[in-house]
Design a protein around this motif. Structure first.
Motif, PDB file in Angstrom:
ATOM      1  N   ASP A   1       3.711 -16.741 -12.755  1.00 30.94           N
ATOM      2  CA  ASP A   1       3.994 -16.721 -11.318  1.00 30.94           C
ATOM      3  C   ASP A   1       4.291 -15.303 -10.853  1.00 30.94           C
ATOM      4  N   PHE A   2       4.123 -15.114  -9.549  1.00 28.36           N
ATOM      5  CA  PHE A   2       4.375 -13.802  -8.962  1.00 28.36           C
ATOM      6  C   PHE A   2       5.878 -13.598  -8.760  1.00 28.36           C
ATOM      7  N   GLU A   3       6.336 -12.460  -9.260  1.00 33.87           N
ATOM      8  CA  GLU A   3       7.738 -12.108  -9.002  1.00 33.87           C
ATOM      9  C   GLU A   3       7.829 -11.453  -7.624  1.00 33.87           C
ATOM     10  N   TYR A   4       6.820 -10.642  -7.307  1.00 31.15           N
ATOM     11  CA  TYR A   4       6.728 -10.091  -5.958  1.00 31.15           C
ATOM     12  C   TYR A   4       5.278  -9.785  -5.616  1.00 31.15           C
ATOM     13  N   CYS A   5       5.062  -9.578  -4.341  1.00 27.82           N
ATOM     14  CA  CYS A   5       3.713  -9.378  -3.793  1.00 27.82           C
ATOM     15  C   CYS A   5       3.936  -8.924  -2.370  1.00 27.82           C
ATOM     16  N   TYR A   6       3.832  -7.652  -2.103  1.00 28.53           N
ATOM     17  CA  TYR A   6       4.154  -7.192  -0.751  1.00 28.53           C
ATOM     18  C   TYR A   6       3.456  -5.887  -0.381  1.00 28.53           C
ATOM     19  N   LEU A   7       3.413  -5.634   0.904  1.00 30.01           N
ATOM     20  CA  LEU A   7       2.952  -4.362   1.462  1.00 30.01           C
ATOM     21  C   LEU A   7       4.180  -3.647   1.986  1.00 30.01           C
ATOM     22  N   LYS A   8       4.154  -2.332   1.902  1.00 32.12           N
ATOM     23  CA  LYS A   8       5.270  -1.584   2.466  1.00 32.12           C
ATOM     24  C   LYS A   8       4.775  -0.334   3.180  1.00 32.12           C
ATOM     25  N   SER A   9       5.337  -0.081   4.342  1.00 37.27           N
ATOM     26  CA  SER A   9       5.052   1.153   5.076  1.00 37.27           C
ATOM     27  C   SER A   9       6.262   2.045   4.969  1.00 37.27           C
ATOM     28  N   VAL A  10       6.171   3.121   4.238  1.00 38.89           N
ATOM     29  CA  VAL A  10       7.291   4.049   4.107  1.00 38.89           C
ATOM     30  C   VAL A  10       7.360   4.924   5.353  1.00 38.89           C
ATOM     31  N   ASN A  11       6.206   5.445   5.738  1.00 41.31           N
ATOM     32  CA  ASN A  11       6.093   6.186   6.991  1.00 41.31           C
ATOM     33  C   ASN A  11       4.630   6.100   7.438  1.00 41.31           C
ATOM     34  N   ARG A  12       4.247   6.913   8.391  1.00 40.92           N
ATOM     35  CA  ARG A  12       2.891   6.766   8.941  1.00 40.92           C
ATOM     36  C   ARG A  12       1.795   7.037   7.927  1.00 40.92           C
ATOM     37  N   THR A  13       2.095   7.877   6.946  1.00 38.95           N
ATOM     38  CA  THR A  13       1.033   8.235   6.005  1.00 38.95           C
ATOM     39  C   THR A  13       1.164   7.575   4.639  1.00 38.95           C
ATOM     40  N   TYR A  14       2.338   7.066   4.330  1.00 37.91           N
ATOM     41  CA  TYR A  14       2.537   6.502   2.997  1.00 37.91           C
ATOM     42  C   TYR A  14       2.787   4.998   3.080  1.00 37.91           C
ATOM     43  N   LYS A  15       1.719   4.251   2.762  1.00 38.65           N
ATOM     44  CA  LYS A  15       1.790   2.780   2.770  1.00 38.65           C
ATOM     45  C   LYS A  15       1.230   2.281   1.463  1.00 38.65           C
ATOM     46  N   TYR A  16       1.843   1.267   0.910  1.00 35.30           N
ATOM     47  CA  TYR A  16       1.344   0.819  -0.378  1.00 35.30           C
ATOM     48  C   TYR A  16       1.465  -0.686  -0.562  1.00 35.30           C
TER      49      TYR A  16
ATOM     50  N   ILE B   1       0.316   0.924  -4.982  1.00 31.32           N
ATOM     51  CA  ILE B   1      -1.038   1.467  -4.809  1.00 31.32           C
ATOM     52  C   ILE B   1      -1.169   1.883  -3.349  1.00 31.32           C
ATOM     53  N   PRO B   2      -1.304   3.182  -3.093  1.00 32.66           N
ATOM     54  CA  PRO B   2      -1.289   3.644  -1.701  1.00 32.66           C
ATOM     55  C   PRO B   2      -2.632   3.477  -0.993  1.00 32.66           C
ATOM     56  N   THR B   3      -2.567   3.382   0.319  1.00 28.04           N
ATOM     57  CA  THR B   3      -3.788   3.288   1.126  1.00 28.04           C
ATOM     58  C   THR B   3      -4.699   4.485   0.852  1.00 28.04           C
ATOM     59  N   THR B   4      -4.102   5.639   0.557  1.00 29.01           N
ATOM     60  CA  THR B   4      -4.924   6.833   0.337  1.00 29.01           C
ATOM     61  C   THR B   4      -5.889   6.661  -0.827  1.00 29.01           C
ATOM     62  N   THR B   5      -5.481   5.907  -1.840  1.00 30.95           N
ATOM     63  CA  THR B   5      -6.372   5.662  -2.975  1.00 30.95           C
ATOM     64  C   THR B   5      -7.556   4.805  -2.543  1.00 30.95           C
ATOM     65  N   PHE B   6      -7.281   3.806  -1.690  1.00 26.93           N
ATOM     66  CA  PHE B   6      -8.369   2.985  -1.144  1.00 26.93           C
ATOM     67  C   PHE B   6      -9.261   3.835  -0.240  1.00 26.93           C
ATOM     68  N   ASN B   7      -8.637   4.674   0.594  1.00 29.08           N
ATOM     69  CA  ASN B   7      -9.402   5.584   1.456  1.00 29.08           C
ATOM     70  C   ASN B   7     -10.412   6.340   0.641  1.00 29.08           C
ATOM     71  N   HIS B   8      -9.912   6.912  -0.430  1.00 25.90           N
ATOM     72  CA  HIS B   8     -10.758   7.752  -1.254  1.00 25.90           C
ATOM     73  C   HIS B   8     -11.944   6.967  -1.805  1.00 25.90           C
ATOM     74  N   HIS B   9     -11.668   5.789  -2.370  1.00 26.66           N
ATOM     75  CA  HIS B   9     -12.743   5.031  -3.004  1.00 26.66           C
ATOM     76  C   HIS B   9     -13.692   4.390  -2.012  1.00 26.66           C
ATOM     77  N   PHE B  10     -13.160   3.956  -0.869  1.00 22.05           N
ATOM     78  CA  PHE B  10     -14.017   3.282   0.096  1.00 22.05           C
ATOM     79  C   PHE B  10     -14.744   4.245   1.019  1.00 22.05           C
ATOM     80  N   SER B  11     -14.407   5.529   0.987  1.00 24.73           N
ATOM     81  CA  SER B  11     -15.122   6.478   1.840  1.00 24.73           C
ATOM     82  C   SER B  11     -15.867   7.502   1.003  1.00 24.73           C
ATOM     83  N   SER B  12     -15.138   8.221   0.150  1.00 20.76           N
ATOM     84  CA  SER B  12     -15.789   9.292  -0.597  1.00 20.76           C
ATOM     85  C   SER B  12     -16.691   8.757  -1.696  1.00 20.76           C
ATOM     86  N   VAL B  13     -16.206   7.736  -2.425  1.00 21.18           N
ATOM     87  CA  VAL B  13     -16.986   7.248  -3.554  1.00 21.18           C
ATOM     88  C   VAL B  13     -18.156   6.393  -3.079  1.00 21.18           C
TER      89      VAL B  13
END
Ligand SMILES: *[C@@H]1O[C@H](CO)[C@@H](O)[C@H](O)[C@H]1NC(C)=O
Ligand SMILES: *[C@@H]1O[C@H](CO)[C@@H](O)[C@H](O)[C@H]1NC(C)=O
Ligand SMILES: *[C@@H]1O[C@H](CO)[C@@H](O)[C@H](O)[C@H]1NC(C)=O
Ligand SMILES: *[C@@H]1O[C@H](CO)[C@@H](O)[C@H](O)[C@H]1NC(C)=O
Length: 179
Positions: A41-56, A136-148
């Motif tokens: 079972d999942f102990e946790y599963c969540y999104l978090k926005s630390v600030n405008r640029t750091y979300k994971y 896992i930050p949005t920036t990692t997805f940005n990189h893979h879904f745009s640059s790669v």
């Protein structure tokens, strides 16, 4: 520089920056469901926005019947038109075989590369511990879904069905927008 190149260079730079900036991932929802709570079972599963640029995104799935020696994952990417529809990817892979030779499946490798440095799954079978994907930050997805790979704008849902001993055990659904 010739006048022609003088004009071209800034254009290329602008075009490049525009492409980089245009691809922006925003997580919109993250849903994790266990189909068999005796198995895990999942102990946790969540999104978090630390600030405008750091979300994971983070999740931890506890295994109650370890060691797990036979794992499959089924990954499908869905794009929303009027309702989410399968888009480009819909594959099932033998996780143990894949982990021994990640280059064997380029599609799974694409998704694996997004999560691997933020997770504890980079090891061969069996799985004895919880499966963790941490911050896992949005920036990692940005990189893979745009640059790669260039993807069209829109609303997406990345579904991963976690299968052990040929039984579906859990599903994670990550919803995100690409703009
Ligand atoms: C956002 O938070 C991260 C982590 O705390 C920090 O490193 C970064 O500088 C922050 N960015 C802004 C724009 O405040
Ligand atoms: C994946 O593809 C199979 C056929 O290969 C199809 O039956 C199934 O509905 C698809 N599932 C998803 C979630 O896209
Ligand atoms: C992936 O999983 C879905 C949902 O369980 C299933 O419908 C589909 O057939 C699977 N795709 C493949 C290619 O096995
Ligand atoms: C996974 O682990 C292996 C062995 O420890 C290492 O060589 C490899 O670089 C790692 N791969 C990634 C993508 O982190």
């Amino acid at each position: 520089m010739s006048p022609q190149i003088n004009v071209l260079v800034p254009l290329i730079v602008v075009a490049y920056v525009a492409i980089e900036v245009a691809a922006k991932v925003e997580f919109t929802n993250f849903v994790c469901t266990s189909f068999d709570k005796e198995f895990g079972d999942f102990e946790y599963c969540y999104l978090k926005s630390v600030n405008r640029t750091y979300k994971y995104m983070s999740t931890k799935f506890n295994l109650y019947q370890a060691p797990i020696k036979k794992i499959k994952v089924n990954i499908s990417l869905h794009k929303r038109f009027s309702g989410y529809r399968p888009f480009m990817y819909n594959v099932t892979v033998d996780g143990c075989r894949f982990l021994n030779n990640p280059k064997s499946n380029p599609v799974i490798l694409f998704f694996y590369n997004i999560i691997t440095s933020f997770s504890n799954i980079n090891h061969s079978c069996p799985f004895n511990d919880a499966v963790i994907m941490e911050k896992i930050p949005t920036t990692t997805f940005n990189h893979h879904f745009s640059s790669v790979l260039p993807f069209p704008e829109g609303d997406y849902m990345l579904q991963i069905v976690w299968i052990a001993y040929d039984i579906n055990r859990a599903v994670t659904k990550l919803y995100f927008t690409l703009s």
